[in-house]
Design an enzyme around this catalytic site. Structure first.
Site, PDB file in Angstrom:
ATOM      1  CD1 TRP A  99      -2.348  -2.191   2.231  1.00  0.00           C
ATOM      2  CD2 TRP A  99      -2.560  -1.871  -0.073  1.00  0.00           C
ATOM      3  NE1 TRP A  99      -2.739  -3.525   1.915  1.00  0.00           N
ATOM      4  CE2 TRP A  99      -3.458  -2.733   0.479  1.00  0.00           C
ATOM      5  CE3 TRP A  99      -3.169  -0.498  -0.949  1.00  0.00           C
ATOM      6  CZ2 TRP A  99      -4.835  -3.342  -0.477  1.00  0.00           C
ATOM      7  CZ3 TRP A  99      -4.248  -1.138  -1.868  1.00  0.00           C
ATOM      8  CH2 TRP A  99      -4.658  -2.397  -1.026  1.00  0.00           C
ATOM      9  CG  ASP A 166      -3.101   3.961   4.220  1.00  0.00           C
ATOM     10  OD1 ASP A 166      -4.195   3.984   4.487  1.00  0.00           O
ATOM     11  OD2 ASP A 166      -3.091   3.065   2.939  1.00  0.00           O
ATOM     12  CE  LYS A 190      -7.992  -3.476   4.283  1.00  0.00           C
ATOM     13  NZ  LYS A 190      -7.554  -2.141   3.794  1.00  0.00           N
TER      14      LYS A 190
HETATM   15  C1  LIG Z   1      -7.096  -2.226   2.013  1.00  0.00           C
HETATM   16  C2  LIG Z   1      -6.211  -0.771   2.213  1.00  0.00           C
HETATM   17  C3  LIG Z   1      -5.736  -0.216   1.159  1.00  0.00           C
HETATM   18  C4  LIG Z   1      -7.191  -0.054   0.002  1.00  0.00           C
HETATM   19  O1  LIG Z   1      -7.402   0.330   0.426  1.00  0.00           O
HETATM   20  P1  LIG Z   1      -9.313   0.780  -0.723  1.00  0.00           P
HETATM   21  O2  LIG Z   1     -10.610   1.898   0.095  1.00  0.00           O
HETATM   22  O3  LIG Z   1      -9.851  -0.348  -1.335  1.00  0.00           O
HETATM   23  O4  LIG Z   1      -8.867   1.360  -1.546  1.00  0.00           O
HETATM   24  C5  LIG Z   1      -4.817   1.154   1.624  1.00  0.00           C
HETATM   25  N1  LIG Z   1      -4.587   0.929   2.933  1.00  0.00           N
HETATM   26  C6  LIG Z   1      -4.088   0.658   3.507  1.00  0.00           C
HETATM   27  C7  LIG Z   1      -3.312   1.046   4.509  1.00  0.00           C
HETATM   28  C8  LIG Z   1      -4.798  -0.700   3.063  1.00  0.00           C
HETATM   29  O5  LIG Z   1      -5.580  -1.473   4.117  1.00  0.00           O
END
Ligand SMILES: *Cc1c(COP(=O)(O)O)cnc(C)c1O
Length: 357
Positions: A99, A166, A190
């Protein structure tokens, strides 16, 4: 049979939150209409957004001068929006996995990108130490929890430049010093709500500094000025997010849930560290994620991984297959996962070990 939901995302939500979402789908607050069929401009929905924003601010202790907005497009759209809105000349990224790398790649389209450090040499099974943030960068980007590899940064770094994080897979799992960050983003699926909504917490003074034209929908200011209602927001996921934030508050907030998350992670890691058959993939203890706990079978038992997966599945374990980039297994232990599920997984591993060692 009881299912133990270790899915990495979309993932487990509190049962109560799901039930209340289902109620609102049938009849929203006794209005005789479904939440799916009312206008987002209707008098009913504005209070939902307002309360959700207020709860995010309260639960994370967000200081004055920050805005909280709800956007579509997932965390992946933020990889682009962050750079679009903040990158004038140069940005710095800490590369801790897939990511982080995707975020970094997107920024390259907007300016010079410096990778301050990377843990790619060991398949991202640790958080790099001893790096410096270039003082002339427009911002510094980190991924606090690396969902795929099971590493986590829980320190709120002192950055000489605006710090962007993020937090898709560990937001609301512990207290965070928001004042250390210029921007925090998180896809909701998540730890908060169903897929479809992304939370952004941004310090207002970092915006409006780049010279390029920013398309209206990709401009944070658009969504701040319109209270997340510039266009139709993801109504249902925002409503579920509100229910989950209320649930979190009623259960003691992020400090209380952090205690539970620590207890779950300690229980599972201590079993894995002592097992003769299984071993965690993240051996560097300070780097270990509490949210995603990755493990494999030791070399001498490697050929038994498929058998264990089948055995565990038959006992109600869901979503424990590891990501293909790591292999083995991954137990995601988000806020809503009860410690009983962690104990059930451990019991399952112990029983398998007994039968097969
Ligand atoms: C799942 C995830 C993403 C991607 O998320 P989307 O909503 O599917 O774009 C980005 N960063 C992290 C840390 C993630 O766990």
């Amino acid at each position: 049979m009881k299912k133990h939901n270790f899915n990495a995302g979309p993932s487990i939500l509190p049962r109560e939150v799901i039930e209340k979402t289902a109620e609102a789908v049938l009849d929203f607050q006794g209005e005789g209409l479904s939440i799916l069929e009312i206008s987002h401009r209707a008098k009913y929905f504005q209070p939902v957004v307002d309360e959700a924003v207020a709860l995010v601010k309260e639960l994370l202790n967000v200081p004055e001068g920050y805005s909280v907005i709800f956007l579509g497009g997932g965390a992946s759209l933020q990889f682009c929006m962050v750079a679009y809105n903040l990158l004038e000349k140069k940005a710095a990224y800490l590369n801790t996995g897939v990511w982080a790398k995707k975020a970094l790649k997107e920024a390259k389209g907007f300016g010079e990108v410096v990778e301050v450090a990377s843990s790619a040499d060991k398949n991202f099974n640790y958080i790099p130490q001893g790096w410096t943030i270039p003082a002339d960068a427009d911002y510094f980007h980190i991924t606090t929890n690396n969902t795929i590899y099971g590493t986590e940064i829980r320190e709120d770094f002192n950055s000489p430049v605006p710090m962007v994080a993020d937090m898709s897979s560990d937001i609301f799992s512990r207290p965070v010093d928001v004042s250390k960050y210029a921007l925090i983003y998180a896809g909701a699926q998540k730890n908060l709500a169903p897929a479809g909504v992304t939370i952004v917490i941004v310090r207002n003074d970092v915006l409006g500094k780049v010279s390029r034209y920013i398309p209206t929908m990709l401009n944070y200011q658009t969504h701040i000025d319109n209270g997340s209602m510039f266009n139709t927001p993801p109504v249902l996921p925002i409503y579920t997010a509100l229910l989950n934030l209320r649930y979190l508050k009623a259960n003691g907030g992020v400090a209380a849930v952090e205690k539970k998350n620590i207890a779950k992670a300690d229980l599972l890691y201590s079993y894995l560290d002592s097992s003769k058959m299984f071993t965690p993939t993240v051996l560097d203890k300070p780097s270990r994620s509490r949210m995603n706990i990755c493990f494999v079978m030791r070399d001498e038992y490697k050929d038994k991984e498929a058998d264990f997966l089948k055995f565990a599945t038959e006992k109600g374990m869901v979503g424990i297959k590891g990501h293909r980039l790591v292999g083995g297994f991954r137990a995601s232990c988000y806020n809503a996962l009860p410690i009983e599920s962690v104990q059930a997984l451990i019991d399952c591993m112990k029983e398998f070990e007994k039968q097969n060692a």
